[in-house]
Design an enzyme around this catalytic site. Structure first.
Site, PDB file in Angstrom:
ATOM      1  N   THR A 144      35.750  35.845  49.461  1.00 46.97           N
ATOM      2  CA  THR A 144      36.601  34.830  49.084  1.00 46.97           C
ATOM      3  C   THR A 144      37.562  35.441  50.186  1.00 46.97           C
ATOM      4  OG1 THR A 144      36.643  37.066  47.031  1.00 46.97           O
ATOM      5  CG2 THR A 144      35.817  34.252  46.949  1.00 46.97           C
ATOM      6  N   SER A 146      41.181  36.036  51.022  1.00 39.16           N
ATOM      7  CA  SER A 146      42.455  37.083  51.449  1.00 39.16           C
ATOM      8  C   SER A 146      43.778  35.832  50.812  1.00 39.16           C
ATOM      9  CB  SER A 146      43.093  38.011  51.687  1.00 39.16           C
ATOM     10  OG  SER A 146      43.362  37.673  52.881  1.00 39.16           O
ATOM     11  N   ALA A 182      57.427  42.860  60.266  1.00 44.68           N
ATOM     12  CA  ALA A 182      57.279  42.687  62.004  1.00 44.68           C
ATOM     13  C   ALA A 182      55.874  43.166  62.192  1.00 44.68           C
ATOM     14  CB  ALA A 182      57.699  43.664  63.000  1.00 44.68           C
ATOM     15  N   ILE A 185      51.648  38.381  61.416  1.00 49.79           N
ATOM     16  CA  ILE A 185      52.140  37.561  61.455  1.00 49.79           C
ATOM     17  C   ILE A 185      53.661  36.509  61.766  1.00 49.79           C
ATOM     18  CG2 ILE A 185      52.334  35.450  59.508  1.00 49.79           C
ATOM     19  CD1 ILE A 185      50.436  36.417  58.289  1.00 49.79           C
ATOM     20  N   HIS A 444      37.631  40.061  92.529  1.00 50.61           N
ATOM     21  CA  HIS A 444      39.474  40.416  93.562  1.00 50.61           C
ATOM     22  C   HIS A 444      39.908  38.693  93.816  1.00 50.61           C
ATOM     23  CE1 HIS A 444      43.182  41.742  95.237  1.00 50.61           C
ATOM     24  NE2 HIS A 444      42.988  40.777  96.215  1.00 50.61           N
TER      25      HIS A 444
HETATM   26  P1  FAD Z   1      39.221  33.657  54.739  1.00 54.52           P
HETATM   27  O1  FAD Z   1      39.141  33.724  55.799  1.00 54.52           O
HETATM   28  O2  FAD Z   1      40.121  33.539  53.538  1.00 54.52           O
HETATM   29  O3  FAD Z   1      38.475  32.854  53.287  1.00 54.52           O
HETATM   30  C1  FAD Z   1      38.269  32.690  51.982  1.00 54.52           C
HETATM   31  C2  FAD Z   1      37.254  31.437  51.583  1.00 54.52           C
HETATM   32  O4  FAD Z   1      36.778  31.744  49.982  1.00 54.52           O
HETATM   33  C3  FAD Z   1      38.736  30.415  51.723  1.00 54.52           C
HETATM   34  O5  FAD Z   1      38.161  29.701  52.477  1.00 54.52           O
HETATM   35  C4  FAD Z   1      39.047  30.518  50.187  1.00 54.52           C
HETATM   36  O6  FAD Z   1      39.057  28.904  49.335  1.00 54.52           O
HETATM   37  C5  FAD Z   1      38.101  30.469  49.241  1.00 54.52           C
HETATM   38  N1  FAD Z   1      37.180  31.010  48.366  1.00 54.52           N
HETATM   39  C6  FAD Z   1      38.638  31.930  47.171  1.00 54.52           C
HETATM   40  N2  FAD Z   1      37.734  32.156  46.237  1.00 54.52           N
HETATM   41  C7  FAD Z   1      37.150  30.518  46.032  1.00 54.52           C
HETATM   42  C8  FAD Z   1      35.891  30.949  44.732  1.00 54.52           C
HETATM   43  N3  FAD Z   1      35.870  31.270  43.362  1.00 54.52           N
HETATM   44  N4  FAD Z   1      35.043  29.983  44.777  1.00 54.52           N
HETATM   45  C9  FAD Z   1      35.185  29.364  45.246  1.00 54.52           C
HETATM   46  N5  FAD Z   1      36.087  29.588  46.825  1.00 54.52           N
HETATM   47  C10 FAD Z   1      37.439  30.752  46.552  1.00 54.52           C
HETATM   48  N6  FAD Z   1      42.875  37.445  61.982  1.00 54.52           N
HETATM   49  C11 FAD Z   1      42.157  37.544  63.222  1.00 54.52           C
HETATM   50  O7  FAD Z   1      40.976  38.224  63.631  1.00 54.52           O
HETATM   51  N7  FAD Z   1      42.451  36.389  64.651  1.00 54.52           N
HETATM   52  C12 FAD Z   1      44.174  36.106  64.282  1.00 54.52           C
HETATM   53  O8  FAD Z   1      44.653  35.704  65.365  1.00 54.52           O
HETATM   54  C13 FAD Z   1      44.346  35.324  62.969  1.00 54.52           C
HETATM   55  N8  FAD Z   1      45.484  35.160  62.606  1.00 54.52           N
HETATM   56  C14 FAD Z   1      45.741  34.530  61.482  1.00 54.52           C
HETATM   57  C15 FAD Z   1      46.960  34.238  61.121  1.00 54.52           C
HETATM   58  C16 FAD Z   1      47.308  34.289  60.189  1.00 54.52           C
HETATM   59  C17 FAD Z   1      48.742  33.229  59.811  1.00 54.52           C
HETATM   60  C18 FAD Z   1      46.072  34.219  58.549  1.00 54.52           C
HETATM   61  C19 FAD Z   1      46.971  33.987  57.403  1.00 54.52           C
HETATM   62  C20 FAD Z   1      46.041  34.833  58.617  1.00 54.52           C
HETATM   63  C21 FAD Z   1      44.976  35.167  60.251  1.00 54.52           C
HETATM   64  N9  FAD Z   1      44.492  35.789  60.288  1.00 54.52           N
HETATM   65  C22 FAD Z   1      43.335  35.481  61.798  1.00 54.52           C
HETATM   66  C23 FAD Z   1      43.490  36.520  59.586  1.00 54.52           C
HETATM   67  C24 FAD Z   1      42.606  36.032  59.149  1.00 54.52           C
HETATM   68  O9  FAD Z   1      42.472  34.728  58.633  1.00 54.52           O
HETATM   69  C25 FAD Z   1      41.035  36.111  58.101  1.00 54.52           C
HETATM   70  O10 FAD Z   1      40.839  38.035  57.917  1.00 54.52           O
HETATM   71  C26 FAD Z   1      39.685  35.772  58.114  1.00 54.52           C
HETATM   72  O11 FAD Z   1      40.251  34.622  57.259  1.00 54.52           O
HETATM   73  C27 FAD Z   1      39.373  36.235  56.911  1.00 54.52           C
HETATM   74  O12 FAD Z   1      37.690  35.919  56.546  1.00 54.52           O
HETATM   75  P2  FAD Z   1      37.102  35.774  55.316  1.00 54.52           P
HETATM   76  O13 FAD Z   1      35.894  35.091  55.319  1.00 54.52           O
HETATM   77  O14 FAD Z   1      37.161  37.457  54.477  1.00 54.52           O
HETATM   78  O15 FAD Z   1      38.582  34.877  54.150  1.00 54.52           O
HETATM   79  P1  NAI Z   2      50.517  42.691  58.640  1.00 49.65           P
HETATM   80  O1  NAI Z   2      50.041  43.976  57.481  1.00 49.65           O
HETATM   81  O2  NAI Z   2      50.180  43.047  59.641  1.00 49.65           O
HETATM   82  O3  NAI Z   2      51.880  43.502  58.697  1.00 49.65           O
HETATM   83  C1  NAI Z   2      53.265  43.366  57.724  1.00 49.65           C
HETATM   84  C2  NAI Z   2      54.376  44.083  58.067  1.00 49.65           C
HETATM   85  O4  NAI Z   2      55.586  44.082  57.417  1.00 49.65           O
HETATM   86  C3  NAI Z   2      53.885  45.931  58.634  1.00 49.65           C
HETATM   87  O5  NAI Z   2      54.847  45.550  59.348  1.00 49.65           O
HETATM   88  C4  NAI Z   2      54.969  46.615  57.510  1.00 49.65           C
HETATM   89  O6  NAI Z   2      55.485  47.639  57.229  1.00 49.65           O
HETATM   90  C5  NAI Z   2      56.017  45.481  56.754  1.00 49.65           C
HETATM   91  N1  NAI Z   2      56.238  45.312  55.518  1.00 49.65           N
HETATM   92  C6  NAI Z   2      55.995  45.660  54.613  1.00 49.65           C
HETATM   93  N2  NAI Z   2      56.200  45.193  52.866  1.00 49.65           N
HETATM   94  C7  NAI Z   2      58.152  45.329  53.866  1.00 49.65           C
HETATM   95  C8  NAI Z   2      59.156  44.568  52.871  1.00 49.65           C
HETATM   96  N3  NAI Z   2      59.597  45.103  51.818  1.00 49.65           N
HETATM   97  N4  NAI Z   2      60.648  44.719  53.913  1.00 49.65           N
HETATM   98  C9  NAI Z   2      60.433  44.533  55.403  1.00 49.65           C
HETATM   99  N5  NAI Z   2      58.942  45.451  55.852  1.00 49.65           N
HETATM  100  C10 NAI Z   2      57.811  45.290  55.057  1.00 49.65           C
HETATM  101  O7  NAI Z   2      51.019  41.641  57.780  1.00 49.65           O
HETATM  102  P2  NAI Z   2      51.106  40.602  57.823  1.00 49.65           P
HETATM  103  O8  NAI Z   2      51.959  39.954  59.022  1.00 49.65           O
HETATM  104  O9  NAI Z   2      51.640  39.476  56.603  1.00 49.65           O
HETATM  105  O10 NAI Z   2      49.529  40.025  57.797  1.00 49.65           O
HETATM  106  C11 NAI Z   2      48.243  39.961  57.105  1.00 49.65           C
HETATM  107  C12 NAI Z   2      46.936  39.698  57.858  1.00 49.65           C
HETATM  108  O11 NAI Z   2      46.826  38.577  58.621  1.00 49.65           O
HETATM  109  C13 NAI Z   2      47.037  41.143  58.506  1.00 49.65           C
HETATM  110  O12 NAI Z   2      45.896  42.312  58.419  1.00 49.65           O
HETATM  111  C14 NAI Z   2      46.489  40.808  59.808  1.00 49.65           C
HETATM  112  O13 NAI Z   2      45.557  41.436  60.202  1.00 49.65           O
HETATM  113  C15 NAI Z   2      46.227  39.333  59.624  1.00 49.65           C
HETATM  114  N6  NAI Z   2      46.155  38.822  60.019  1.00 49.65           N
HETATM  115  C16 NAI Z   2      46.415  38.772  62.010  1.00 49.65           C
HETATM  116  C17 NAI Z   2      46.007  38.547  63.674  1.00 49.65           C
HETATM  117  C18 NAI Z   2      45.804  38.606  64.130  1.00 49.65           C
HETATM  118  O14 NAI Z   2      44.685  38.900  64.527  1.00 49.65           O
HETATM  119  N7  NAI Z   2      46.334  37.991  65.052  1.00 49.65           N
HETATM  120  C19 NAI Z   2      47.440  36.900  63.358  1.00 49.65           C
HETATM  121  C20 NAI Z   2      48.342  37.057  61.466  1.00 49.65           C
HETATM  122  C21 NAI Z   2      47.427  38.266  60.896  1.00 49.65           C
END
Ligand code: FAD
Ligand code: NAI
Length: 465
Positions: A144, A146, A182, A185, A444
C-alpha cells in the site's frame, strides 16, 4: 474445506504490488490486485517517478535552449507553454498506467477496483463504486506504499502550500518558490520550477543536502545547483506557514532567531510515511514499528501467517526498484523459489542536472564499520564524451575494500549518472573488484569510460588524468 478462489491477493498496484502480481501469475498463482484509484501504477507511475521525470526532461529542454545551445553554435529562443508541458506529462503517465492494465490482462492478473481491507487473514474486503466484495485467498500481500509526511503548523492547501503531487501540476510558474527539504523531491521538483523561471530557495534542517548520500558528492551537487540559481539555506527550521491572500508567510528559525518570509508557493518535501490507513492490518494482528512500517521477516511475512508486505510500507529506502525487487522476491518465495534482494546493491538516484547516483557504502559508512577502503575518483572534465557534450561538472568515485579490492560503493555526480550507476550496481551484485571493472573494455568515447578510469584510479593508475 474448499480451496479459496485466489492463491494471492495483492493490495496496492504501485511498482511493488503490480510487479509482484505479474510475477505471481507467471509462477502459476491465481492472483488478484486491489487498487483504490481508477488508474494502476501507484505513486510511482501516477504522482511520483514518472511525472517528475517527464517534467525534468521537458524543463531540461527549456533550460538548454535558453542557456546551453548558444555554445553549440545554435541561436534559438524559447517560450514556455506550461499547459502543453503538463499535458505531455499527463499523456506519458496515462500511456504507462494503461500499459500496466495491458500487462495484467496478458498475465491474467485480475484487477479489482476499490479500497481493500483485511477482514481476516484469508479474506480481503473491497469497497468500491460497485459495492462491497469479499475476496477469499490463501495469501495477502500488502503493497500500500506511502504518503507525504505533514509538518505541524503547516496546512497543505493544494494550491500555494503543496506537497509533491500538486507541485507536479502548478497552473503557473511561481515567481518565488520555497522548498522545505533538500532531499530527492525537493531538489528534483525545485529544479523543474527553477528551470522554468522560479526563484527557488531550499530550506533544509541538516547541514547538508541529500543527507543520506555521499557528503562530498552532495556538496558538489549543491554547488552546481547554486550556479544554476537555486538558493540553499542549511541548518534552518520552518516553524509554521500560512496563506495570506495569494502569498505564503513562512516562519523560519535560523541561528536562534525566527523571521517571517514570503513566497508564492511553498513545497513541503520532508519525507514520506508508510500508508496503512483503512487497511485493517493492525486489527488483523500485523505488527507495525514506531514509524508505522509493517514488520516482516526475511520472507516478507508479517507475524500473521499468510499476510506479507513489501515496498514503501516496510523498512528500507522508499524507492520504486526496491519495492519491485521485494515484490518479486516475496512471491518467488511463496511459490517455493529462492527470491532474494541484495540490499547493499540498491542504487539511489537524484535526477537533477548533473544527476547524483550512488550504490553501496559511503566513505562515512565504511569508516563507521571500520572498513579500510581505497578510493578512486575521475572527473568528467577529463572524459572526452562529456567534453563533447559540453559537460564539465562532477566525478565518478569508487570505494573498494583496501585488502580485497572488492567494490563496496560508488557515487557518481555527472551527466546521466542514473544510467552510469547500473554498471557499478551490477559489478557489486557480481562481487566484482575494481580491477575487474578497470580491465573491462569500455567503448570510446563514452561516459562509462569515466567509470573505468575511476576503477583504474583505485589502484592509482588512471590514464587520462
Ligand atoms: P506506491 O507506489 O505508493 O503504491 C501503493 C498503491 O497502493 C497506491 O496506488 C495506493 O492507491 C494503493 N493503496 C493504498 N492503500 C490501499 C487500499 N487499502 N486498498 C487499495 N489500494 C490501496 N522512486 C524511485 O525509485 N525513483 C524515482 O525517480 C522516484 N521519484 C519519485 C518522485 C516523487 C515525486 C515521489 C512522491 C516518489 C518518487 N519515488 C521514486 C518513490 C516511489 O514512487 C516509491 O518508492 C514507490 O512508488 C513505492 O512503491 P510501492 O508499490 O511500495 O507503493
Ligand atoms: P527525503 O527523506 O529524501 O528528504 C527529506 C529532507 O527533508 C531531508 O533532507 C530532511 O533532512 C529534510 N527535512 C525533514 N524535516 C524537515 C524540516 N522540518 N525542515 C527542514 N528540512 C526538513 O524525502 P523526500 O525528498 O520528501 O522524498 C520522499 C521519498 O521519496 C524518499 O524516500 C525518496 O527516496 C523518494 N523519492 C525518490 C526519488 C528518486 O529516487 N529520484 C525522487 C523523489 C522521491
Amino acid at each position: 474445506m474448499p480451496e479459496p478462489p485466489y492463491d494471492l491477493v495483492v493490495i496496492g498496484s504501485g511498482p511493488g504490488g503490480y510487479v509482484a502480481a505479474i510475477r505471481a501469475a507467471q509462477l502459476g498463482l491465481k492472483t488478484a490486485c486491489v487498487e483504490k484509484y481508477p488508474s494502476l501504477g501507484g505513486t510511482c507511475l501516477n504522482v511520483g517517478c514518472i511525472p517528475s521525470k517527464a517534467l525534468l526532461d521537458s524543463s531540461e529542454h527549456f533550460w538548454n535552449v535558453r542557456h546551453d545551445l548558444e555554445a553549440h553554435g545554435i541561436r534559438a529562443s524559447a517560450e514556455l507553454d506550461l499547459a502543453t508541458m503538463l499535458a505531455r506529462k499527463d499523456r506519458v503517465v496515462n500511456d504507462l498506467t494503461r500499459g500496466v492494465e495491458g500487462l495484467f490482462r496478458k498475465n491474467r492478473v485480475e484487477r479489482v477496483t476499490g479500497t481493500g481491507r483485511i477482514a481476516s487473514p484469508g479474506v480481503v474486503e473491497v469497497r468500491g463504486a460497485e459495492g462491497r466484495r469479499m475476496l477469499s485467498t490463501t495469501r495477502i500481500l500488502i503493497a500500500t506504499g506511502s504518503k507525504p509526511v505533514a509538518l505541524p503548523g503547516i496546512a497543505i492547501d493544494d494550491r500555494r502550500i503543496v506537497h509533491s503531487t500538486h507541485a507536479l501540476n502548478l497552473p503557473e510558474v511561481p515567481k518565488r518558490m520555497q522548498v522545505i527539504g533538500a532531499g530527492a523531491i525537493g531538489l528534483e521538483l525545485g529544479s523543474v520550477w527553477m528551470r522554468l523561471g522560479s526563484e527557488v530557495t531550499v530550506l533544509e534542517q541538516m547541514d547538508r543536502v541529500v543527507p543520506g548520500m555521499d557528503r562530498g558528492s552532495g556538496a558538489l551537487l549543491q554547488r552546481s545547483l547554486e550556479t544554476q540559481g537555486m538558493k540553499f539555506r542549511l541548518g534552518v527550521t520552518v516553524r509554521a506557514a500560512r496563506r495570506v491572500g495569494e502569498e505564503v508567510l513562512v516562519e523560519v528559525a535560523e541561528a536562534g532567531a525566527t523571521r517571517e518570509e514570503v513566497c508564492d508557493v511553498l513545497l513541503v518535501a520532508v519525507g514520506r510515511r508508510p500508508y496503512t490507513d483503512e487497511l485493517g492490518a493492525r486489527e488483523a494482528g500485523v505488527e507495525l514499528d514506531a514509524h508505522g512500517r509493517i514488520q516482516v521477516d526475511e520472507r516478507y511475512q508479517t507475524r500473521v501467517p499468510g499476510i506479507f508486505a513489501i515496498g514503501d510500507v516496510i523498512a528500507g529506502p522508499m524507492l520504486a526498484h526496491k519495492a519491485e525487487e521485494e515484490g518479486i522476491a516475496a512471491v518467488e518465495r511463496m511459490a517455493g523459489h529462492a527470491g532474494h534482494v541484495a540490499y547493499e546493491c540498491v542504487p539511489n538516484v537524484v535526477y537533477t542536472w548533473p544527476e547524483l547516483a550512488s550504490v553501496g557504502l559511503t566513505e562515512e559508512q565504511a569508516a563507521e564499520r571500520g572498513l579500510a577502503v581505497s578510493i578512486g575518483t575521475f572527473p568528467f572534465l577529463a572524459n572526452g564524451r562529456a567534453r563533447a557534450m559540453g559537460e564539465r561538472e562532477g566525478q565518478v568515485k569508487i570505494l573498494a575494500d583496501a585488502r580485497t579490492d572488492r567494490i563496496l560503493g560508488a557515487h557518481i555526480l555527472g551527466p546521466r549518472a542514473s544510467d552510469l550507476i547500473a554498471e557499478l550496481a551490477t559489478a557489486m551484485e557480481m562481487g566484482a573488484s575494481a580491477e575487474d571493472v578497470a580491465r573491462s573494455v569500455h567503448a570510446h568515447p563514452t561516459l562509462p569510460e569515466a567509470v573505468k578510469e575511476a576503477a583504474l584510479a583505485v589502484a592509482k593508475r588512471a590514464l587520462h588524468i
